[in-house]
Structure formats: structure tokens, C-alpha cells
Design a protein around this motif. Sequence first.
Motif, PDB file in Angstrom:
ATOM      1  N   PRO B  71      -5.207  -4.919  -3.241  1.00  0.00           N
ATOM      2  CA  PRO B  71      -4.498  -4.769  -1.940  1.00  0.00           C
ATOM      3  C   PRO B  71      -5.077  -3.765  -1.137  1.00  0.00           C
ATOM      4  CG  PRO B  71      -3.075  -3.962  -3.697  1.00  0.00           C
ATOM      5  CD  PRO B  71      -4.234  -4.668  -4.305  1.00  0.00           C
ATOM      6  N   PHE B  72      -5.310  -3.659   0.035  1.00  0.00           N
ATOM      7  CA  PHE B  72      -5.795  -2.723   0.883  1.00  0.00           C
ATOM      8  C   PHE B  72      -5.125  -2.556   2.135  1.00  0.00           C
ATOM      9  CE2 PHE B  72      -9.536  -1.869   4.077  1.00  0.00           C
ATOM     10  CZ  PHE B  72      -9.606  -0.530   3.661  1.00  0.00           C
ATOM     11  N   SER B  73      -5.302  -1.347   2.758  1.00  0.00           N
ATOM     12  CA  SER B  73      -4.230  -0.819   3.791  1.00  0.00           C
ATOM     13  C   SER B  73      -4.590  -1.599   5.147  1.00  0.00           C
ATOM     14  CB  SER B  73      -4.357   0.698   3.854  1.00  0.00           C
ATOM     15  OG  SER B  73      -5.756   0.972   4.326  1.00  0.00           O
ATOM     16  N   ASP B  74      -6.130  -2.005   5.221  1.00  0.00           N
ATOM     17  CA  ASP B  74      -6.381  -2.540   6.566  1.00  0.00           C
ATOM     18  C   ASP B  74      -7.385  -3.848   6.338  1.00  0.00           C
ATOM     19  OD1 ASP B  74      -6.117   0.631   6.952  1.00  0.00           O
ATOM     20  OD2 ASP B  74      -5.450  -0.233   8.710  1.00  0.00           O
ATOM     21  N   PRO B  75      -6.853  -4.816   5.872  1.00  0.00           N
ATOM     22  CA  PRO B  75      -7.583  -6.074   5.603  1.00  0.00           C
ATOM     23  C   PRO B  75      -7.884  -6.772   6.708  1.00  0.00           C
ATOM     24  CG  PRO B  75      -5.334  -6.385   5.161  1.00  0.00           C
ATOM     25  CD  PRO B  75      -5.521  -5.059   5.456  1.00  0.00           C
TER      26      PRO B  75
END
Lengths: 399, 280
Positions: B71-75
Motif C-alpha cells: 500500500p502507498f499513500s499516492d498510487p
Amino acid sequence: MLPVTNPAGRFGRHGGQYIPETLMNAVIELEAAYLRYKDDPEFQAELSALLHDYAGRPSRLYFAAKTTAAWGGAKVYFKREDLNHTGSHKINNVLGQALLAQKMGKTRLIAETGAGQHGVATATAAALLGMECEVFMGKEDTERQALNVFRMELLGAQVHAVTTGTMTLKDAVNATMREWASRMADTHYCLGSVMGPHPFPVIVRDFQAVIGREIKAQLLEREGRLPDVVLACVGGGSNAMGTFHEFIGDPSVRLIGCEAAGRGVDTAETAATIATGRLGVFHGMKSYFCQDEYGQIAPVYSISAGLDYPGIGPEHAWLHDEGRAEYVPVTDAEAVAAFEFCSRTEGIIPAVESAHALAYAAQLAPTMGPDQIIVVTLSGRGDKDVAAIARYKGVDLYE
Amino acid sequence: MSDRLCHPERSEGSRPAAGGTNPRRDLATAFARGKAFIPFVTAGDPDLETTEALVRAMAEAGADLIELGVPFSDPIAEGPVIEAADARALAGGATVDQLFDLVARLRADLDLPLVFMTYYNPIFAYGQDRFLDRAAEAGLDGLIVPDLPFEEKGDLLDACHARGLQLVSLIAPTSAERITAIAAEAEGFLYVVSSLGVTGVRTSLGEHVAEMVAQVRHVSDIPCAVGFGIATPDQARAMADVADGVIVGSAIVRLVAEHGRAAVPVVRQYVAQMKAAIRP
């Protein structure tokens, strides 16, 4: 030391092209077109005419006599980008990119916006050149800057409120990149700052460099010398890069970028990237970013929607590494005080972004002598901020 | 056609381990038994226990290789479905340290190839060498890094190879003449992005996939797996007809979003159905 990039679009270790494969040919095509037109006399003549006749350039270099007297030190000049058509420096870059996009055969412009200044400028250029325009703006910013949303719509643009993430500038950039990846044949991403993947940091810098070139010529004519310090606010950093670029090769000129510290660099509610960020890779570039230990991008905060961004352009990161430019944090409270001071003292209501640069100049000027010169770039005018400043001060306004 | 795409020469199993305690698996082995089905889940959505159960269920239902989304904050390459899953996973406190532990637990009894789909900043922030050491130790076989195009991959590629990990390359409908250069250096399998835009379910897709695969075949016999927009068995069958495998992300993540912790049997059934569609 020259402000150039190597072929991979690097400024030292910063910059690059960290984007999905889907977008790679679009930036390659853009770079080729820019190289084709940047020194083309016809293109430059067309752009110069637009900047002169339409945007109102050159912008004035104003000797702020009352401010100079009040601060009691260096002579203070304001570079009046607030007097440009649409009310900020953003129009310089937008006219350049829109013209370039038109040469490339694009018929549609898309853009991100924070405070709305870049969105308004893009919508303006699109109206002028007969192009379609869609602007992506964080939902929180559409509320903070409701007037600018309506202004863009008046100009014929469609405004999308972005409801993901922190609903501010970084999320607007995410949304615009996604839109570009889905439609690029007829669409140019008119990026608003010296950030993103190569060649954007170079293109935006070059189109904004007119600010510093004019400062140098105007001050030489008036004072017969270079300034001692030039100051500008920094979010992504386009007005600062435009101010600095001409002076990078003049070692006697101090370059100072003023970041938004929000409620303070020792709080989580800050957007001061150089003061609190770490090296990272995001939005297509290697640079400094506000992030947590796992590389998740931090939800940043500033009273100024235009500086409310968790990163900084790669050339600024490099100027910081090299020690050629200094970057200082300025809090909301300091910026609001400078906003009010400038309004009352000079009769100029500056953008709250620009007020960050004024706030630091107010600290610096008294430490300097009367034979020294400071130039502060007023990147925009503050009409858009009046309601936000009223809210900050607890004044109940009917907009 | 299927004979050539089976890559019997690559199906002998693991390559020698170079860094960790587990032998690395060549990602190409996922294509050794015919058309490959490659599901994706966002790790930590709704929690890591459910992710672990989902991976086991998908493996049992016939998945040939599994992508775990970090998971990434800004995919920026993802559509709203996976972006929302990333946000849920992060809100639930999932970290990459926990993901390495998850992979190690799965490796106790799972032998199929496992890769991380991760943006570059989580690798960079963790420390590239430290990240890859832990990935190799945990038993991961490769990485897909969607914001690291051909021009920027060199550094990470060398570090992956030092640990026997593979770095998957992507090609898109806009890649044009870049396909040749990318395919010539690709390893494991080639991720063929079906259409413009970001991840997410689409009603029509893949007009250019056959062309893109043909272009790859001029320079490489690397297996080609198609992703972005595939949700139904018909779409999967159509894409598998022109490529070596299909990748499905958003459709599965949407089931997880709908059913939460109860998603495991639903996803198991979905994967079995999709697998049956491409390899009857």
C-alpha cells in the motif's frame, strides 16, 4: 556551476523520470517538441508578443520606500508579478506551454491547481488559444478558493474537485497525471511548477526565467548594480526558480527560498520540505519530500493552498545540496503578519504565498545596511486570500 | 503457439539462491503449465490475516503467481478501487515490515512465485539494499515497480540481481518502438498494460495487445501477461488467446472491499472461475 541538466534530466542526484511506462512517450515527445521550439525565433517572437501585449510584461520593479523605512535596513524592491494578467506569475509558464502544446497539435489542456492561480492561468490561455481545458483541484482547495473555481468556469474550463487523499495540491497532481495517462493524443498536461518528470522542471523554469532577467535589467538601469539578496516563496518552486535562474551565476547574489512552515516545523502541520523532508521519489522526480519512515507521503499543511505541497522541485533540491540557495521556513502567523503589513504600508495586498517571502525579508532587511538591496518577488495578488485571512483572524465574512 | 509459450527450458524450477535462505523462483515458471492466471491483492486490506488467507485461497484455486500490492499513500498508476484499498490498508496500520513477515509465513507452505507490486518510494525510503535483503530472506521472488520505467531501472535491477530477485518490466499501448528495447532486457515475464489510463475494470480493452505481443516476439520469447481492466471470464479468455497469461487486480480488490473479512471464499471461487476460463 551552470544550471543545466544532464541528458537524463538530472540536477545532481535529483530529477529524472519516475513515471509509469504509459506516460513515457508523452514526456519524450514533449522534450523533443521543446528542444525544437525553445530557440525558434518565430516561437519566441509569438511568446514575447503574448507576454507583452496580453500578460502585461515586463512587470514593474517597485521601490518600496515605506517598507524600506519601516524595516530600517536594506533598500527593498518588489518584483510585481501580482500585476500580471490573471494576477500571478503563473501566466508566464502557461502561455509558453499552451503555445508549445498548440505547435504539437494538442487541442486540450489539463492542469492541477492548489490556490487556483495556475488553474485560472491555464483556463485563460485555453480560452485565448481556443483549446479545451479541464482543471483538477483538491476538494478542500475548491472550498478554500471558491471564487477561483467560479473564475475558471467563467473562462470556459471544467473544474474537477479531487476527493482522494488529503484533497489538496498533491492529490490534484495525482488526478491530473492519471487523466493524462488515459488521454494524451490530443492532450497536454500543463504542469504548473518546476516539478514532475523531466522535461517539466526545465520547461517551467525557462518560461519563468523572465522574472529574474527583468529584475536584473531593471535594477541595473535603476541602481547600476546587482541585488544583494533575491527572495521568493517556494512550494513546488516556480516563481522562486524564475527569480533565481538569472542570478545563479552571480555568486554575490544570495538566493533565498521561503517555505511554508504552517503551524511550525516542529509540528506535523507544516509543508516545509527542505526543513523537514527527506530524499525520495514521487510525482516523477527524485527530490526532497515530507514523508514518514516507510516512504508514505505526509499530509502537509499551510494556510496557503499554493504552498501546501509535500515536495520541492528537483533544481531547488540541487541548489540546496550545493549550498547555492538557502531555504527558510516561515509560519502561517508570520505570513499573515506580513500580509497585513504590506497591505497597510504599501497599499498592496499580496498573495498569502508571496507574504511568506515578505515575512522573511522583514527579518533580514534590518540586519543589512542602507547601501544594500533586497528584491522580493510578489508572485501574486491577494484578492483570492481575503476570505481565508478573515477566517484566520476569526472575522465572520459574507462572501 | 502454446508449445512455444510453455517455455519448457525455463520450467526446471528455481534459480540458485543468491541472498536469502529461500531459493528464488524464476517468475517464468508460472507460465510453464500453460496460460497463467495472476491475481493481485492489496496487502493489509482489510487486515493482514485476511490477506494471508486470501493468498492461500487464491493459490489453492489455481493462481500461478501472486502479486501482493504494497500500500502507498499516492498510487498514481492506480484507479479508485486500488487507491481506496491502499488507503484502508494504511489506515489499518500495515507497514512493509509486516508485509515481509507475511511473506515469510506464506513461504512456510506455499511454493508458487510471489512478487511485490510497489511504488519506488517505499523501497527508497526503507533503503534499497535493506528492502531487498528482507524481501529475499522472506522468500519473495520479484518486484513490479510501476513508477520505475526502463530509463530509471538500472540501479534497482543490479541490486535485485545481486539477490536473485527479478524486476518485472512493463509495456503500454503507447510504448511503440520502446517495446523492442524493453522486451530485449525483460526478465521473468513482461507485464503488458492492456489499455491507456490507470488500473481498474473496463468494458472494452486490449485492442493493441496482439500487436504488442507480436512486437515482443521479434526480440524475445519471454512470457507476456496482460493486465489493467480485466474482470470477466470472457475478457480473460480473449486476452489469454493473444498472450501467455492474465493479471487481475481491481476486480478482486473490489470483492475484498465488498465482503471484507468474509471475502476469502468469494475470491477463491472467482479465481477458480477465471482460471478455468483461460485454461479449460
